[in-house]
Design an enzyme around this catalytic site. Structure first.
Site, short mmCIF file in Angstrom:
data_model
loop_
_atom_site.label_atom_id
_atom_site.label_comp_id
_atom_site.label_asym_id
_atom_site.label_seq_id
_atom_site.Cartn_x
_atom_site.Cartn_y
_atom_site.Cartn_z
N ASP A 1 9.07 -5.27 6.33
CA ASP A 1 8.54 -6.57 5.93
C ASP A 1 8.48 -6.71 4.42
O ASP A 1 8.49 -5.73 3.67
CB ASP A 1 7.15 -6.80 6.52
CG ASP A 1 6.10 -5.82 5.99
OD1 ASP A 1 6.37 -4.60 6.03
OD2 ASP A 1 5.02 -6.27 5.54
N GLU B 1 3.47 -3.95 6.66
CA GLU B 1 2.84 -3.08 5.66
C GLU B 1 2.19 -3.92 4.57
O GLU B 1 1.11 -3.57 4.08
CB GLU B 1 3.89 -2.14 5.05
CG GLU B 1 3.31 -1.05 4.16
CD GLU B 1 3.12 -1.46 2.70
OE1 GLU B 1 2.46 -0.72 1.94
OE2 GLU B 1 3.64 -2.53 2.31
N GLU B 2 2.83 -5.02 4.20
CA GLU B 2 2.32 -5.81 3.07
C GLU B 2 0.97 -6.43 3.34
O GLU B 2 0.26 -6.80 2.41
CB GLU B 2 3.34 -6.90 2.71
CG GLU B 2 4.69 -6.38 2.24
CD GLU B 2 4.62 -5.64 0.91
OE1 GLU B 2 3.54 -5.62 0.29
OE2 GLU B 2 5.64 -5.09 0.49
N HIS C 1 9.15 0.44 5.40
CA HIS C 1 8.72 -0.78 6.10
C HIS C 1 9.74 -1.90 5.90
O HIS C 1 10.37 -2.00 4.84
CB HIS C 1 7.31 -1.21 5.68
CG HIS C 1 7.14 -1.64 4.26
ND1 HIS C 1 7.36 -2.94 3.84
CD2 HIS C 1 6.75 -0.95 3.15
CE1 HIS C 1 7.10 -3.04 2.55
NE2 HIS C 1 6.74 -1.85 2.10
N ASP D 1 11.05 -4.13 -2.15
CA ASP D 1 9.90 -3.56 -1.43
C ASP D 1 9.92 -4.10 -0.01
O ASP D 1 9.48 -5.20 0.24
CB ASP D 1 8.62 -3.97 -2.16
CG ASP D 1 7.36 -3.47 -1.52
OD1 ASP D 1 7.45 -2.63 -0.62
OD2 ASP D 1 6.27 -3.93 -1.91
N HIS E 1 7.42 -7.78 -5.62
CA HIS E 1 6.62 -8.90 -5.09
C HIS E 1 6.86 -10.21 -5.82
O HIS E 1 6.00 -11.09 -5.78
CB HIS E 1 5.12 -8.58 -5.10
CG HIS E 1 4.71 -7.54 -4.11
ND1 HIS E 1 3.40 -7.32 -3.77
CD2 HIS E 1 5.44 -6.66 -3.38
CE1 HIS E 1 3.34 -6.34 -2.87
NE2 HIS E 1 4.58 -5.92 -2.63
N ASP F 1 8.02 3.97 -0.62
CA ASP F 1 7.60 2.67 -1.11
C ASP F 1 7.82 2.59 -2.62
O ASP F 1 8.50 3.42 -3.20
CB ASP F 1 6.14 2.42 -0.74
CG ASP F 1 5.87 0.98 -0.32
OD1 ASP F 1 6.43 0.08 -0.95
OD2 ASP F 1 5.10 0.78 0.63
#
Length: 428
Positions: A85, A180-181, A83, A146, A386, A204
């Site tokens: 994002d 995705e987040e 992903h 991520d 994150h 991921d």
């Protein structure tokens, strides 16, 4: 020893990490939720054409899709997802990746003026990365490991296959996805973009060797409570205090089944928010469990608590909105063990000791598995996801590229010699 092109990996990761592709739930009605995600996916769709892939951007689902044609017959198609994002962050600052070559385990000043340091005393996993090329943020934003690390690793694998046509493989489909987040991207994926794909993998979070095919089953609930407001001096027998009822409901929830007291394979019911007045109250909940029966029991418990309060105060005072969010990937792979065993075999062939874990969360794979394509999660390298302390090494992304190529090669070999029929082994 490098498997793929280190300069290529580093250049791609830094290039894409600098792109602000955070997804925003506040824009959930837009597809995707931010325009920079479209920009990056279209750029990726163009880039993979250099490695013999046919590609396009699906305007409806906001996925960039690539297809690498098989170079050998009799091999079922497989797929890979990464992903584009990232989580939301303070976007007053640009993303500035910092490269630390031949890292030796020292404390690093990311943003010294504001006291932001990446310190092995706080993050001891850094000590396992000595001698590697470490990439960090500048301490003001997320780095985007991520899942920009998954993107970079996948690009390196595709480039390797392009340069090594002797590696046999069936049709390989790749998808670069949005949002995705915030749990929206995988819901929109169209399996028609992966024709004939029998299984896939997400790339991921996780360290090299990590592998997850068990995630939470997940529900969310919103409980609204209606009170009756009467002047307190005349309240006897008339006033119904929504705050009091809310407190009664919260006290009736199991106090030992909460995130702060749960680990491993244990589930929980979490109160995510609560607001109240005499007139009305609202409680937000999430329900999580790996075991399907336990998950259903937790949902049923919430329903019964609300029903019990309805008998006491009147059912019209309560509105419960309970909705499923995603289901455990294990539900979709338990009868198809090949997708798991192929990955574990490939890890070992790539020199990795498999570290099978239960994933206390969810991925795009939850939604894609539900759509009929079992999709467990591999890894993307790095750590501290994150936040401003995110990091990754070029060597970890290189190992991901090696694993992806090995999966394609091993799948072709087993398809010709006979797929392994081992049952699925539980690791929990």
């Amino acid at each position: 020893m490098a498997f793929s092109d280190f300069d290529f990996l580093e250049k791609n990761f830094i290039h894409y990490a600098k792109e602000d592709t955070q997804s925003k739930y506040a824009n959930k009605d837009q597809v995707p939720t931010t325009p920079n995600q479209v920009k990056m996916m279209k750029e990726l769709a163009d880039q993979v054409k250099d490695y013999d892939l046919e590609s396009y951007y699906n305007e409806k689902t906001a996925f960039a899709i690539g297809h690498l044609a098989a170079n050998t017959a009799g091999v079922a198609p497989i797929g890979f997802f990464a992903h584009v994002d990232t989580v939301e962050f303070d976007d007053r600052f640009p993303i500035r990746p910092q490269v630390h070559r031949d890292y030796q385990g020292q404390k690093l000043a990311l943003d010294e003026a504001n006291g932001i340091f990446l310190d092995p005393e706080e993050f001891p996993d850094l000590l396992t990365l000595k001698g590697q090329t470490l990439i960090t943020s500048d301490g003001k934003t997320v780095l985007g490991t991520d899942d920009k690390a998954g993107v970079a690793g996948l690009l390196a694998a595709l480039k390797y296959l392009h340069e090594h046509p002797e590696v046999e493989h069936g049709d390989i489909y790749v998808a670069f996805g949005p949002d995705e987040e915030i749990g929206l991207g995988g819901q929109r994926f169209d399996p028609a973009d992966f024709p004939g794909v029998e299984f896939a993998y997400t790339l991921d979070n996780g360290r090299p060797g990590d592998f997850e095919y068990e995630t939470f089953n997940a529900s969310a609930a919103d409980l609204t409570i209606k009170g009756t407001v009467v002047h307190p001096g005349e309240a006897y027998g008339l006033l119904v205090n929504a705050t009091t009822i809310m407190t009664e409901f919260l006290a009736a929830l199991p106090q030992d089944q909460v995130p702060e007291k749960s680990r491993g394979h244990e589930g929980f019911i979490m109160v995510t928010d609560a607001q109240s007045s005499v007139d009305s109250a609202h409680v937000g909940l999430i329900i999580r469990d790996f075991d399907w029966d336990e998950f259903l029991a937790k949902e049923d418990l919430v329903k019964k608590l609300v029903a019990s309060l309805g008998e006491k105060y009147g059912p019209d005072r309560f509105q419960l909105d309970l909705r499923r969010q995603y289901e455990n990937i294990y539900n979709g792979v338990k009868d198809r063990p090949y997708v798991v065993n192929l990955a574990l075999d490939s890890y070992e062939k790539a020199g990795l000791a498999p570290n099978v874990q239960t994933f206390r969360g969810g991925t795009d794979g939850n939604f894609i598995t539900k759509k009929g394509i079992p999709t467990p999660n591999l890894f993307n390298g790095g750590g501290n996801y994150h936040g401003r302390y995110e990091y990754v090494t070029v060597e970890q992304m290189d190992k991901l590229a090696e694993v992806l190529v090995t999966i394609a090669d091993e799948h072709a070999r087993q398809s010709k010699e006979g797929q392994d029929k081992r049952p699925l082994e539980k690791y929990w």
